[in-house]
Design an enzyme around this catalytic site. Structure first.
Site, PDB file in Angstrom:
ATOM      1  N   GLN A  34     -16.592 -11.507  -6.671  1.00 58.73           N
ATOM      2  CA  GLN A  34     -17.688 -11.401  -5.715  1.00 58.73           C
ATOM      3  C   GLN A  34     -18.991 -10.907  -6.343  1.00 58.73           C
ATOM      4  OE1 GLN A  34     -17.353  -8.795  -2.044  1.00 58.73           O
ATOM      5  NE2 GLN A  34     -16.662 -10.781  -1.252  1.00 58.73           N
ATOM      6  N   PHE A  35     -18.899  -9.884  -7.186  1.00 54.62           N
ATOM      7  CA  PHE A  35     -20.049  -9.372  -7.944  1.00 54.62           C
ATOM      8  C   PHE A  35     -19.588  -9.046  -9.353  1.00 54.62           C
ATOM      9  CE2 PHE A  35     -21.632  -8.575  -3.666  1.00 54.62           C
ATOM     10  CZ  PHE A  35     -22.989  -8.872  -3.788  1.00 54.62           C
ATOM     11  N   HIS A  91     -23.383  -4.035  -8.645  1.00 63.17           N
ATOM     12  CA  HIS A  91     -23.697  -5.354  -8.113  1.00 63.17           C
ATOM     13  C   HIS A  91     -24.737  -6.085  -8.958  1.00 63.17           C
ATOM     14  CE1 HIS A  91     -21.781  -3.443  -4.690  1.00 63.17           C
ATOM     15  NE2 HIS A  91     -21.746  -4.593  -4.044  1.00 63.17           N
ATOM     16  N   GLU A 136      -9.020  -7.918  -7.526  1.00 60.53           N
ATOM     17  CA  GLU A 136      -9.411  -8.834  -8.602  1.00 60.53           C
ATOM     18  C   GLU A 136      -8.286  -9.075  -9.602  1.00 60.53           C
ATOM     19  OE1 GLU A 136     -12.967  -7.563  -6.548  1.00 60.53           O
ATOM     20  OE2 GLU A 136     -11.321  -6.401  -7.456  1.00 60.53           O
TER      21      GLU A 136
END
Length: 327
Positions: A82-83, A129, A60
């Site tokens: 992504q999360f 998440h 990231e």
């Protein structure tokens, strides 16, 4: 009008941005061949190629750092995290570089980077998440922070974010990805609600209810239920978390005299605290009761089995509404 899910509406918004501006680049983990873990970018790499929809390494910090460099060279990168809980390796890049660059250069260097973050719970996912880190970013000067709540807004807001000269943190309520609504994909952005403006989604006279992202639908459902008890809720979708549309918020609270703020994030230090303080400062003489907050508990996000107890629901919103009438 086309009936789209929220995820498909974002996909169509990204597609339109890619078509309109060759400098728009989508990048992130699995955004290309897979189409993203939630399939939000499905089909984009196939149609626009690997140089414009880029599958990145699982890094990231590298994704955001590369996006900053691209933005300084004239591109408009759209990063997918992504999360929500995966954004923190990039937090230093966002806070120390992305948010500061325009001020540091006295306006000479714009960094129009959009960072898409699926946020919130309700999908039965494991640790990291289901976070709600929006208050962390709203505290950082130099960032715009927005949250869509439905397909129609998602379609226009993602395009507006990409066009914005400021960096934008774009929160997407992951448990609403499959909600459907009509979207006018033929309409341009000229008539769209500006990115920083709040939207009234249910009109009422007794209590102002402020929400954003995944909680907007819950609060609309609460407004329907409250009507059976003879109470009328004015539900406002904030949309922009930084800057806040304080004029629209204050106008509603001055009419109703009561306010409940609802978000998934823990109440302690959450965005509701800022809203409560601002409303008290601006509407003190019109308030009939303290501003009440409904949110998650001050604990790490629980296992999926306990999600329904952790997440604010219709009953907790209605309970707060009832408590405002106890003063």
């Amino acid at each position: 009008m086309t009936t789209l899910t929220l995820s498909k509406a974002i996909n169509e918004g990204l597609r339109k941005a890619l078509e309109d501006d060759p400098k728009v680049v989508v990048m992130g983990e699995d955004v290309g061949k897979l189409g993203g873990v939630f399939r939000v970018t499905d089909g984009l790499q196939k149609d626009f190629g690997e140089s414009r929809v880029v599958d990145t390494p699982l890094a990231e910090s590298g994704i955001v750092g590369t996006a900053i460099g691209l933005a300084l060279r004239g591109y408009r990168p759209v990063c997918e995290i992504q999360f929500d809980g995966f954004v923190f390796p990039a937090f230093d890049q966002i806070v120390s570089q992305l948010a500061k660059m325009r001020m540091r250069s006295q306006g000479r260097a714009a960094v129009p980077v959009t960072i898409r973050i699926p946020f919130g719970g309700g999908i039965g996912a494991v640790e990291h998440h289901s976070e709600s880190p929006e208050a962390l970013f709203a505290h950082i000067a130099g960032l715009r922070v927005v949250a869509c709540s439905g397909p129609a807004d998602a379609y226009t807001m993602i395009q507006q974010s990409i066009r914005c000269e400021d960096p934008v943190i774009f929160f997407e309520p992951k448990r609403r990805y499959w909600d459907k609504a009509d979207v006018d994909t033929a309409a341009g952005l000229d008539g769209a609600l500006p990115l920083e403006v709040a939207r009234t989604v249910a009109e009422g006279t007794d209590v102002t209810v402020l929400a954003y992202g995944p909680m907007v639908r819950t609060c609309v459902e609460a407004a329907v239920a409250a009507r059976e008890d003879g109470r009328s809720l004015d539900v406002i979708d904030l949309r922009s978390l930084s800057p806040l549309d304080l004029a629209a918020i204050a106008a509603s609270v001055r009419r109703t005299g009561r306010c409940v703020v609802v978000h998934e994030a823990p109440v302690t230090g959450g965005l509701g605290a800022e809203l409560a303080a601002r409303i008290t400062e601006q509407c003190f003489y019109q308030l009939e009761a303290p501003v009440l907050r409904v949110g998650g508990f001050s604990t790490p996000y629980p296992p999926s089995r306990l999600e329904e107890h952790y997440l604010p629901d219709l009953d907790r919103v209605l309970d707060a509404v009832d408590r405002t009438f106890a003063y």
